[in-house]
Motif scaffolding. Structure first.
Motif, short mmCIF file in Angstrom:
data_model
loop_
_atom_site.label_atom_id
_atom_site.label_comp_id
_atom_site.label_asym_id
_atom_site.label_seq_id
_atom_site.Cartn_x
_atom_site.Cartn_y
_atom_site.Cartn_z
N THR A 31 -45.85 14.66 20.73
CA THR A 31 -44.85 15.60 20.23
C THR A 31 -45.07 16.94 20.91
OG1 THR A 31 -44.77 14.50 18.08
CG2 THR A 31 -43.93 16.75 18.19
N TYR A 32 -43.97 17.55 21.34
CA TYR A 32 -44.06 18.80 22.09
C TYR A 32 -43.16 19.87 21.47
CZ TYR A 32 -46.02 15.77 25.71
OH TYR A 32 -46.79 14.86 26.39
N PRO A 33 -43.72 20.96 20.95
CA PRO A 33 -42.88 22.09 20.53
C PRO A 33 -42.38 22.83 21.77
CG PRO A 33 -45.20 22.64 20.28
CD PRO A 33 -45.15 21.20 20.73
N LEU A 34 -41.14 23.27 21.70
CA LEU A 34 -40.52 24.01 22.81
C LEU A 34 -40.44 25.48 22.43
CD1 LEU A 34 -37.61 21.52 23.53
CD2 LEU A 34 -39.68 21.83 24.91
N PHE A 35 -40.90 26.36 23.32
CA PHE A 35 -40.99 27.78 22.99
C PHE A 35 -40.19 28.63 23.96
CE2 PHE A 35 -45.09 26.10 21.35
CZ PHE A 35 -44.94 26.45 20.03
N ALA A 36 -39.58 29.66 23.40
CA ALA A 36 -38.97 30.73 24.18
C ALA A 36 -39.53 32.05 23.68
CB ALA A 36 -37.45 30.72 24.04
N LEU A 37 -39.64 32.99 24.58
CA LEU A 37 -40.12 34.33 24.24
C LEU A 37 -38.98 35.31 24.42
CD1 LEU A 37 -42.52 32.67 25.91
CD2 LEU A 37 -43.84 34.63 25.11
N LYS A 38 -38.81 36.21 23.44
CA LYS A 38 -37.73 37.19 23.46
C LYS A 38 -38.30 38.60 23.36
CE LYS A 38 -34.20 34.22 21.32
NZ LYS A 38 -33.16 34.13 20.26
N SER A 39 -37.54 39.53 23.89
CA SER A 39 -37.92 40.93 23.79
C SER A 39 -38.10 41.32 22.33
CB SER A 39 -36.85 41.83 24.41
OG SER A 39 -36.68 41.55 25.77
N ARG A 40 -39.19 41.94 22.03
CA ARG A 40 -39.43 42.37 20.65
C ARG A 40 -38.53 43.54 20.28
NH1 ARG A 40 -45.15 41.61 18.40
NH2 ARG A 40 -44.11 39.60 18.13
N THR A 41 -38.24 44.39 21.26
CA THR A 41 -37.36 45.54 21.03
C THR A 41 -35.93 45.19 21.44
OG1 THR A 41 -37.98 46.38 23.22
CG2 THR A 41 -39.22 47.20 21.32
N TRP A 42 -35.38 44.17 20.81
CA TRP A 42 -34.01 43.71 21.13
C TRP A 42 -33.01 44.77 20.68
CZ3 TRP A 42 -32.99 38.88 23.36
CH2 TRP A 42 -31.64 38.53 23.47
N ARG A 43 -32.11 45.12 21.61
CA ARG A 43 -31.09 46.11 21.32
C ARG A 43 -29.74 45.56 21.74
NH1 ARG A 43 -33.67 50.90 24.58
NH2 ARG A 43 -31.52 51.71 24.46
N GLU A 44 -28.80 45.61 20.83
CA GLU A 44 -27.50 44.96 21.05
C GLU A 44 -26.75 45.54 22.23
OE1 GLU A 44 -26.27 42.20 19.65
OE2 GLU A 44 -28.24 42.07 18.72
N GLU A 45 -26.98 46.81 22.56
CA GLU A 45 -26.23 47.43 23.65
C GLU A 45 -26.76 47.07 25.04
OE1 GLU A 45 -29.43 50.50 22.56
OE2 GLU A 45 -28.21 48.98 21.54
N LEU A 46 -27.91 46.42 25.11
CA LEU A 46 -28.51 46.10 26.40
C LEU A 46 -28.03 44.74 26.92
CD1 LEU A 46 -32.23 47.21 25.87
CD2 LEU A 46 -30.34 48.50 26.90
N PRO A 47 -28.02 44.56 28.25
CA PRO A 47 -27.67 43.25 28.80
C PRO A 47 -28.76 42.23 28.48
CG PRO A 47 -28.45 44.71 30.54
CD PRO A 47 -28.31 45.56 29.30
N VAL A 48 -28.35 40.98 28.47
CA VAL A 48 -29.27 39.88 28.19
C VAL A 48 -29.57 39.14 29.50
CG1 VAL A 48 -29.62 37.72 26.93
CG2 VAL A 48 -28.40 39.63 25.85
N ALA A 49 -30.83 38.87 29.75
CA ALA A 49 -31.25 38.13 30.94
C ALA A 49 -32.04 36.91 30.50
CB ALA A 49 -32.09 39.00 31.87
N LEU A 50 -31.73 35.76 31.11
CA LEU A 50 -32.38 34.50 30.78
C LEU A 50 -33.21 34.03 31.97
CD1 LEU A 50 -32.69 31.93 28.97
CD2 LEU A 50 -30.57 31.09 30.04
N VAL A 51 -34.46 33.68 31.70
CA VAL A 51 -35.36 33.13 32.70
C VAL A 51 -35.82 31.76 32.21
CG1 VAL A 51 -37.50 33.44 34.01
CG2 VAL A 51 -36.15 35.45 33.31
N THR A 52 -35.65 30.74 33.02
CA THR A 52 -36.09 29.40 32.65
C THR A 52 -37.02 28.84 33.72
OG1 THR A 52 -34.00 28.57 33.58
CG2 THR A 52 -34.14 28.77 31.19
N GLY A 53 -38.01 28.08 33.29
CA GLY A 53 -38.95 27.45 34.20
C GLY A 53 -39.31 26.06 33.69
N GLY A 54 -39.82 25.23 34.57
CA GLY A 54 -40.30 23.92 34.17
C GLY A 54 -39.22 22.97 33.72
N VAL A 55 -37.97 23.19 34.12
CA VAL A 55 -36.94 22.18 33.85
C VAL A 55 -37.35 20.87 34.51
CG1 VAL A 55 -34.52 21.55 34.21
CG2 VAL A 55 -35.12 23.90 33.59
N HIS A 56 -37.86 20.96 35.71
CA HIS A 56 -38.59 19.85 36.34
C HIS A 56 -40.07 20.14 36.15
CE1 HIS A 56 -34.99 19.03 39.20
NE2 HIS A 56 -34.93 18.25 38.14
#
Length: 307
Positions: free
Chosen positions: A63-88
């Motif tokens: 069994t494998y939990p899947l994790f994502a990390l997000k900015s702790r200081t999330w602000r609605e007015e800022l752009p969102v950027a997504l980084v993904t790794g290990g799809v392969h």
């Protein structure tokens, strides 16, 4: 590079059925630990990021939990950027480059970008150093409705609430010698097709989106990575892995039509990195550093040129 006429599982010309998939799965042996290599690193980042368990893969007995990390200081007015790794999962610097970016450079963007980073989308494959999941399905052709890959479906659920808000998505990959010695022959056998040997490029390159090309964006990333490692040249046909080179170190794929991870959002700026870890001119440290340089270059370009 292999020139074998057919793969060791299956019958030439006939797609695999359940028996062939089971035979293939029985050969996959755990060679490294997702818990030790990835989860432990994520735990070390918890004081600085919000860590979200966005899914759980049940591949009995594992069994494998899947994790994502997000900015702790999330602000609605800022752009969102997504980084993904290990799809392969076998593409090591995709995983460790994402983790190194979080450790070393993410804080540089804390006041300007909302970050979402999923460093290891395919942990079963990470442990077995493979491209596919246990069902012999490629997650990076499975980002589509009713996905056959649990890994892809879980990431799509994570991203769904932000799909229209993401401004930049970079998906971190590698091209390796085993693409020709193992993975492409296995793909041909699985699909009942003849294996046609290809050529592995020596160096870093990018994949742009055929349906949303961003040439200036890609060139900026290439320029940044060239300070860290060498860029792959075109082959004698003017191609890299069978696709025309549209600018130095850049080819194009149709992200959404092919079900690729880099097409999972509506982001304006998207790219897939391809590091070559088997080059005699590159070390593992350089490969990770190239991924970090690419992530930073994408963020810098987005911030300089708008969403």
């Amino acid at each position: 590079m292999t020139t074998q006429a057919f793969y060791s599982i299956g019958t030439p010309g006939q797609p695999w059925g359940p028996a062939e998939v089971a035979a293939w799965r029985s050969r996959q042996i755990r060679q490294r630990s997702y818990q030790d290599d990835v989860v432990r690193a994520i735990d070390g980042l918890r004081p600085r990021f919000d860590v979200v368990e966005y899914g759980r893969l049940d591949y009995g007995p594992d069994t494998y939990p899947l994790f994502a990390l997000k900015s702790r200081t999330w602000r609605e007015e800022l752009p969102v950027a997504l980084v993904t790794g290990g799809v392969h999962g076998y593409e090591t610097s995709g995983v460790h480059g994402a983790l190194q970016f979080l450790e070393d450079r993410a804080s540089d963007y804390g006041n300007s970008v909302n970050l979402v980073v999923a460093p290891c989308v395919s942990p079963w494959a990470y442990e077995r150093i493979h491209r596919w999941n246990p069902d012999a399905v490629d997650p990076n052709r499975s980002f589509r409705d009713n996905s056959p890959a649990q890994e892809s479906a879980a990431l799509m659920r994570l991203v769904a609430p932000l799909r229209d808000r993401v401004s930049m998505h970079i998906d971190l990959h590698e091209t390796t010698d085993t693409d020709e010695s193992e993975f492409r022959p296995a793909l041909a056998a699985r699909d009942g097709k003849p294996y046609e040997p290809g050529e592995i490029p020596d160096g870093f390159y990018l994949v742009d989106d055929t349906d949303n090309p961003q040439p200036d964006f890609q060139r900026a990333v290439i320029a940044a990575v060239a300070q860290v490692t060498h860029i792959a040249p075109a082959d004698a046909k003017g191609e890299i892995i069978g696709s025309p080179v549209v600018s130095p170190g850049v080819i194009q794929y149709a992200f959404k039509r092919l079900g690729l991870c880099a097409g999972v959002t509506e982001a304006r700026y998207t790219t897939t990195t391809e590091v070559y870890p088997d080059s005699p001119r590159a070390t593992p440290e350089q490969c990770n550093a190239a991924q970090v340089a690419a992530v930073c270059a994408t963020l810098d370009f987005m911030l300089a040129h708008g969403r």
